[in-house]
Scaffold this motif. Structure first.
Motif, PDB file in Angstrom:
ATOM      1  N   UNK A  42       0.845  -1.190   0.000  1.00 62.28           N
ATOM      2  CA  UNK A  42       0.000   0.000   0.000  1.00 62.28           C
ATOM      3  C   UNK A  42       0.882   1.242   0.000  1.00 62.28           C
ATOM      4  N   UNK A  43       0.273   2.366  -0.219  1.00 62.11           N
ATOM      5  CA  UNK A  43       1.016   3.626  -0.196  1.00 62.11           C
ATOM      6  C   UNK A  43       1.656   3.841   1.164  1.00 62.11           C
ATOM      7  N   UNK A  44       0.937   3.531   2.228  1.00 62.54           N
ATOM      8  CA  UNK A  44       1.483   3.690   3.582  1.00 62.54           C
ATOM      9  C   UNK A  44       2.710   2.805   3.787  1.00 62.54           C
ATOM     10  N   UNK A  45       2.648   1.572   3.272  1.00 59.88           N
ATOM     11  CA  UNK A  45       3.797   0.668   3.378  1.00 59.88           C
ATOM     12  C   UNK A  45       5.014   1.229   2.648  1.00 59.88           C
ATOM     13  N   UNK A  46       4.771   1.773   1.455  1.00 59.40           N
ATOM     14  CA  UNK A  46       5.866   2.315   0.664  1.00 59.40           C
ATOM     15  C   UNK A  46       6.467   3.557   1.309  1.00 59.40           C
ATOM     16  N   UNK A  47       5.623   4.426   1.858  1.00 54.41           N
ATOM     17  CA  UNK A  47       6.116   5.631   2.529  1.00 54.41           C
ATOM     18  C   UNK A  47       6.904   5.236   3.775  1.00 54.41           C
ATOM     19  N   UNK A  48       6.434   4.230   4.492  1.00 50.99           N
ATOM     20  CA  UNK A  48       7.147   3.745   5.663  1.00 50.99           C
ATOM     21  C   UNK A  48       8.505   3.188   5.295  1.00 50.99           C
ATOM     22  N   UNK A  49       8.569   2.446   4.209  1.00 47.11           N
ATOM     23  CA  UNK A  49       9.839   1.873   3.751  1.00 47.11           C
ATOM     24  C   UNK A  49      10.800   2.980   3.325  1.00 47.11           C
ATOM     25  N   UNK A  50      10.281   4.007   2.666  1.00 45.04           N
ATOM     26  CA  UNK A  50      11.101   5.134   2.262  1.00 45.04           C
ATOM     27  C   UNK A  50      11.674   5.843   3.483  1.00 45.04           C
ATOM     28  N   UNK A  51      10.869   6.021   4.490  1.00 40.46           N
ATOM     29  CA  UNK A  51      11.345   6.644   5.726  1.00 40.46           C
ATOM     30  C   UNK A  51      12.455   5.819   6.364  1.00 40.46           C
ATOM     31  N   UNK A  52      12.306   4.500   6.354  1.00 40.96           N
ATOM     32  CA  UNK A  52      13.352   3.622   6.887  1.00 40.96           C
ATOM     33  C   UNK A  52      14.642   3.766   6.105  1.00 40.96           C
ATOM     34  N   UNK A  53      14.534   3.862   4.793  1.00 38.07           N
ATOM     35  CA  UNK A  53      15.709   3.986   3.937  1.00 38.07           C
ATOM     36  C   UNK A  53      16.428   5.326   4.226  1.00 38.07           C
ATOM     37  N   UNK A  54      15.633   6.372   4.403  1.00 40.93           N
ATOM     38  CA  UNK A  54      16.223   7.682   4.699  1.00 40.93           C
ATOM     39  C   UNK A  54      16.909   7.661   6.062  1.00 40.93           C
ATOM     40  N   UNK A  55      16.290   7.003   7.053  1.00 38.40           N
ATOM     41  CA  UNK A  55      16.892   6.898   8.374  1.00 38.40           C
ATOM     42  C   UNK A  55      18.205   6.128   8.305  1.00 38.40           C
ATOM     43  N   UNK A  56      18.214   5.037   7.538  1.00 43.30           N
ATOM     44  CA  UNK A  56      19.456   4.254   7.375  1.00 43.30           C
ATOM     45  C   UNK A  56      20.553   5.098   6.723  1.00 43.30           C
ATOM     46  N   UNK A  57      20.168   5.919   5.774  1.00 46.32           N
ATOM     47  CA  UNK A  57      21.150   6.783   5.087  1.00 46.32           C
ATOM     48  C   UNK A  57      21.712   7.822   6.042  1.00 46.32           C
ATOM     49  N   UNK A  58      20.874   8.357   6.941  1.00 45.72           N
ATOM     50  CA  UNK A  58      21.324   9.360   7.907  1.00 45.72           C
ATOM     51  C   UNK A  58      22.267   8.772   8.933  1.00 45.72           C
ATOM     52  N   UNK A  59      22.117   7.479   9.218  1.00 42.81           N
ATOM     53  CA  UNK A  59      22.953   6.819  10.219  1.00 42.81           C
ATOM     54  C   UNK A  59      24.376   6.592   9.725  1.00 42.81           C
ATOM     55  N   UNK A  60      24.586   6.640   8.422  1.00 43.63           N
ATOM     56  CA  UNK A  60      25.915   6.337   7.868  1.00 43.63           C
ATOM     57  C   UNK A  60      26.871   7.466   8.069  1.00 43.63           C
TER      58      UNK A  60
END
Length: 60
Positions: A42-60
């Motif tokens: 769903x759109x919510x699932x995709x937005x949630x996954x995008x947020x996770x990806x952005x958080x992972x990128x910020x942690x690097x």
């Protein structure tokens, strides 16, 4: 501070020889059709996954 002289007369009325036979035809591969995307997320699932990806990128 100058970058050299600029003569507008050198830019006006330029004749350019072009070879239309070897020109790129941007409409050569135009297609009329439909695009469908198959996915169970769903759109919510995709937005949630995008947020996770952005958080992972910020942690690097």
């Amino acid at each position: 501070m100058g970058f050299g002289s600029y003569d507008e007369s050198e830019q006006k009325d330029q004749d350019v020889d072009t070879d239309d036979d070897n020109a790129v035809n941007v409409h050569e591969n135009d297609h009329d059709g439909e695009v469908t995307i198959e996915g169970g997320a769903s759109t919510d699932d995709l937005v949630g996954r995008l947020s996770e990806m952005k958080d992972d990128e910020d942690d690097e």
